[in-house]
Design an enzyme around this catalytic site. Structure first.
Site, PDB file in Angstrom:
ATOM      1  N   ASP A 186       0.863  -1.170   0.000  1.00 11.50           N
ATOM      2  CA  ASP A 186       0.000   0.000   0.000  1.00 11.50           C
ATOM      3  C   ASP A 186       0.911   1.235   0.000  1.00 11.50           C
ATOM      4  OD1 ASP A 186      -3.242   0.489   1.583  1.00 11.50           O
ATOM      5  OD2 ASP A 186      -2.114   1.791   0.226  1.00 11.50           O
TER       6      ASP A 186
ATOM      7  N   GLU B 140     -10.611   6.702   4.286  1.00 14.94           N
ATOM      8  CA  GLU B 140      -9.611   6.064   5.142  1.00 14.94           C
ATOM      9  C   GLU B 140      -9.717   6.561   6.587  1.00 14.94           C
ATOM     10  OE1 GLU B 140      -6.597   6.031   1.358  1.00 14.94           O
ATOM     11  OE2 GLU B 140      -5.823   5.327   3.267  1.00 14.94           O
TER      12      GLU B 140
HETATM   13  C1  GLC Z   1      -4.336   4.300   0.054  1.00 16.47           C
HETATM   14  C2  GLC Z   1      -5.235   3.116   0.296  1.00 16.47           C
HETATM   15  C3  GLC Z   1      -5.267   2.119  -0.835  1.00 16.47           C
HETATM   16  C4  GLC Z   1      -5.044   2.822  -2.163  1.00 16.47           C
HETATM   17  C5  GLC Z   1      -3.650   3.419  -2.148  1.00 16.47           C
HETATM   18  C6  GLC Z   1      -3.345   4.212  -3.426  1.00 16.47           C
HETATM   19  O1  GLC Z   1      -3.617   4.623   1.215  1.00 16.47           O
HETATM   20  O2  GLC Z   1      -5.022   2.393   1.505  1.00 16.47           O
HETATM   21  O3  GLC Z   1      -6.541   1.472  -0.788  1.00 16.47           O
HETATM   22  O4  GLC Z   1      -5.153   1.892  -3.225  1.00 16.47           O
HETATM   23  O5  GLC Z   1      -3.418   4.252  -1.022  1.00 16.47           O
HETATM   24  O6  GLC Z   1      -4.130   5.376  -3.465  1.00 16.47           O
END
Ligand code: GLC
Length: 611
Positions: A272, A470
Site C-alpha cells: 500500500d 480512510e
Molecule cells: C491508500 C489506500 C489504498 C489505495 C492506495 C493508493 O492509502 O489504503 O486502498 O489503493 O493508497 O491510493
C-alpha cells in the site's frame, strides 16, 4: 488463477537475463505521477506510476490522462541500446467508477452494492469501469476492496460489501471478470485488497490491529480472496493493518507461505501507499522486510530514488537475494504480458483511448440501475412512500443538492469532490426530483424553515455524512484504543484526525435532526433519505420520520433515488450490515448486542425483503 498469467515464461526468462540490476530494481517501483517525470521513468527504469487520490494531469479531462500516459509510454519504449524496453503500467483507485477523473460515471460505493447483491450488475459495472479506465490510457485499478468490515467505527466501511464474507465472495468474481475479461484490449488489471483482515481491526481503527485466531482470519477475511483468485485477479494489495500485532506488510507467512504458496498466487503483490515505511524507521531495513516477506512491487509515493539506492545496497550485501529479486520482477512482467502491454500500441492509439463511452449515458444508466437496487427501505409508516409526482413536496436537508455528499470519498479528490469543482455529468437528488415533480419546492436554507402544512403534502429530507476517506472517516470517542494498539503492534502507525466521536447521527450532524424537527413541527410528514458510508445510530431521526431510506453513497446518478421514491421501481435491497440501535461497543459485540435491524432486513412496497 488465469493460465494467461503463465503463458510467457520463456519470454520472461529471456528478458530477465538481459536486464541489468538497475532495470530489475526499477520494475519493483510504483511511484506517484507528481514525483517522477517521463524522462526519469526511462532513465531509472521505473516499472509503474500511479495517481494517488486527487492526483490528476492538466485539467483532469480524458485527453489530459491519455497525453500523460502517452508521454510515460513513449519514454520507456524509445529504442535504446542501454536498456530492455519494458512498457510502463499506470495504476489508479477506480473503486466506484474511474472516480479520479472529471466527468466519469460514479457508481455507488461498495456498501450500497453489497445491499444490492447482484452479481450480474457487478459484472456490468466493472466492465463499464474498465472501459472508462482504458479511455484514459490507464491499465490497472486498485479494486475491488473485499474487506469484511466488522465495525462501523472504521472509516472504510463503505468500501466493504458486507459484514460477512459471503456477499464479497459472491461479488468479487464478477467484478474481476468485468475488469479483466479475456485479458485482451478490453481489460485492465484488478487488485484484490487489502490483504488481509483490514476490516477486522479492534475498535475499527484504520490501519490498526486485527486480533483474531487463524481460523477466524481465514473464515472471515481470507474467504473472499479465494473467489477473487479463482477469477484470475492479477494483483493483490497488502493491508496497512496488523494481524495479532504483526504488520501485514512484513508478514512472510501471510504473503509468501500462504497467499503465494498455499493459495498458489502467481501475480503481483503490491504494497500500500508507502506501506513498508511503517515496518521500521530504518528505510533499507523496511525495504528488506517487505521484499523478503513477499511484496513484489512497492508503492513509493515520493522517495523512489532512495528506494533504488537502498535496493542496490541490499542486493550487493546479500540481504535480499537475486532469486527473490528475479521472482518479483518475473511477477511484474507476467502482469504486463498478461495485459498484452508488450504488444499494445502506445496509449494514444489504443482501442478505447479517448472513447466517447467515458461518462456516457449507457454507463450512467447502469449506475442509475445500481442506485435503484442499492436503496434499503427501513421504515414506511402510513405508506408515505411511494411519493406522488404531483404532490407538493418540500425537498430539504444539507445533502439534497450536494454531489460531494452524494458520492463520498475517493471522488475527484481523495476526500471527496472539492466544493469548487462540482462533478460534470452528475445529477443530485434534488435535480432528479425537480425534473419529474412539478410541484416540488427546494428548501434553500436546506433546513426546512419553509415547511407549511397548507403548502406542502410531504417533505423529503436528505441527511447524513459529509465525505471522508480512510482514517479521516474513523469514529472514536478518544485515542485510548489507538495509543494502546500503537504500543502493541510491531512498527509504526499512521493516525489521522477522526471524523467524529460518536456513531449517533444527532451528535455527528445535529443539523439533520433539527431540520426534521422543524418540518414535523409544522405538521408536514417527513421521508428521510440518509447518505452515509455506514449504519449510524438514528433513533430520534427514525422516530420522527414516517419514511426512512438508507441510500449509502449512491454516486453521480441521483435519479436512481427518485425512480424508487416515486415507485417507478420497488425497493429490492437489504442490509449487508446489521444496523445498530446504540453505540454498543465494537466488533462482534456491536453486531450481536445492538441489532435494530439485522443484516438481511429491508422493506418493499409490498412487504419485507429477506436475504
Ligand atoms: C491508500 C489506500 C489504498 C489505495 C492506495 C493508493 O492509502 O489504503 O486502498 O489503493 O493508497 O491510493
Amino acid at each position: 488463477m488465469s493460465a494467461k498469467l503463465f503463458a510467457n515464461e520463456d519470454t520472461i526468462d529471456a528478458l530477465i537475463v538481459q536486464m541489468s540490476i538497475q532495470q530489475k530494481i526499477g520494475q519493483l517501483v510504483q511511484t506517484e505521477r507528481m514525483a517522477v517525470s517521463a524522462e526519469e521513468v526511462a532513465q531509472y527504469h521505473i516499472g509503474s506510476v500511479l495517481s494517488g487520490g486527487g492526483s490528476w494531469p492538466g485539467d483532469n479531462r480524458v485527453e489530459d490522462w491519455v497525453a500523460m500516459n502517452e508521454a510515460y509510454w513513449q519514454a520507456t519504449m524509445k529504442p535504446s541500446a542501454a536498456r530492455v524496453n519494458i512498457p510502463i503500467i499506470y495504476g489508479v483507485d477506480a473503486v466506484h467508477g474511474h472516480n479520479n477523473v472529471q466527468g466519469a460515471t460514479i457508481f455507488p460505493h461498495n456498501i450500497g452494492l453489497g445491499a444490492a447483491n447482484d452479481p450480474d450488475l457487478m459484472h456490468r459495472i466493472a466492465q463499464a469501469t474498465a472501459r472508462e479506465i482504458l479511455a484514459t490510457g490507464v491499465d490497472w485499478t486498485f479494486a475491488p476492496t473485499i474487506a469484511v468490515a466488522k465495525d462501523a467505527h472504521w472509516g472504510r466501511m463503505y468500501e466493504s460489501y458486507g459484514e460477512t464474507p459471503e456477499i464479497a465472495s459472491g461479488l468479487v468474481g464478477p467484478v474481476v471478470q468485468g475488469l479483466q475479461g479475456a485479458l485482451d484490449d478490453d481489460s485492465v488489471a484488478a487488485c484484490l485488497k487489502h490483504w488481509v483482515g483490514d476490516g477486522g481491526t479492534r475498535a475499527g481503527i484504520d490501519q490498526g490491529d486485527t486480533s483474531v485466531t487463524w481460523d477466524e482470519l481465514n473464515e472471515a477475511h481470507i474467504t473472499p480472496y479465494l473467489a477473487g483468485l479463482q477469477a484470475g485477479a492479477l494483483s493483490v494489495m497488502v493491508s496497512f493493518s496488523s494481524w495479532n500485532r504483526r504488520k501485514c506488510h512484513g508478514h512472510r507467512f501471510l504473503i509468501t507461505d500462504y497467499l503465494k504458496g498455499t493459495l498458489g498466487f502467481g501475480g503481483v503483490v503490491i504494497s500500500d501507499w508507502d506501506g513498508i515505511d511503517y515496518l521500521s524507521k530504518d528505510y533499507p531495513e523496511a525495504i528488506a522486510q517487505g521484499l523478503n516477506a513477499g511484496i513484489d512491487v512497492f508503492m513509493v509515493s515520493e522517495n523512489w530514488r532512495e528506494f533504488l539506492r537502498a535496493m542496490e545496497d541490499l542486493i550487493a550485501a546479500g540481504v535480499v537475494s537475486m532469486t527473490r529479486l528475479d521472482d518479483a520482477v518475473r511477477r511484474m512482467l507476467r502482469l504486463k504480458f498478461a495485459l498484452g502491454l508488450f504488444h499494445k500500441p502506445s496509449p494514444a492509439l489504443r482501442k478505447w483511448s479517448n472513447s466517447s463511452c467515458f461518462g456516457s449515458d449507457a454507463h450512467r444508466q447502469v449506475a442509475r440501475e445500481a442506485v435503484r437496487k442499492s436503496l434499503v427501505l427501513l421504515k414506511n409508516s402510513n405508506s408515505i412512500l411511494p411519493l406522488n409526482r404531483s404532490a407538493r413536496i418540500l425537498v430539504a436537508g444539507k445533502s439534497a443538492h450536494n454531489i460531494a455528499n452524494q458520492c463520498g470519498g475517493f471522488t475527484i479528490g481523495w476526500q471527496g469532490v472539492p466544493s469548487q469543482d462540482g462533478l460534470i455529468g452528475s445529477t443530485t437528488i434534488w435535480e432528479a426530483i425537480k425534473a419529474c415533480a412539478p410541484n416540488a419546492q427546494f428548501s434553500h436554507a436546506g433546513l426546512g424553515q419553509e415547511a407549511n402544512q397548507d403548502l406542502h403534502d410531504v417533505a423529503l429530507v436528505v441527511i447524513g455524512e459529509t465525505p471522508y476517506a480512510e482514517g479521516f472517516g474513523d469514529i472514536r470517542a478518544n485515542d485510548n484504543a489507538v495509543i494502546e494498539t500503537g504500543s502493541q503492534v510491531q512498527g509504526l502507525m499512521k493516525v489521522l484526525q477522526p471524523y467524529g466521536q460518536s456513531l449517533h447521527l444527532a451528535q455527528l450532524h445535529p443539523e439533520d435532526l433539527a431540520c426534521i424537527k422543524t418540518i414535523v413541527a409544522q405538521g408536514v410528514p417527513v421521508v428521510a433519505v440518509m447518505l452515509s458510508g455506514r449504519p449510524l445510530v438514528v433513533t430520534p431521526e427514525l422516530a420522527l420520520a414516517d419514511g426512512f431510506v438508507a441510500a449509502w453513497l449512491p454516486g453521480s446518478e441521483g435519479a436512481g433515488v427518485a425512480d424508487v421514491l416515486f415507485g417507478d421501481a420497488d425497493f429490492s435491497a437489504c442490509l449487508s450490515f446489521s444496523w445498530m440501535s446504540d453505540e454498543a461497543g465494537t466488533g462482534q459485540a456491536r453486531v450481536e448486542a445492538a441489532n435494530l435491524f439485522p443484516a438481511g432486513y429491508g422493506l418493499t412496497y409490498a412487504g419485507e425483503v429477506t436475504d
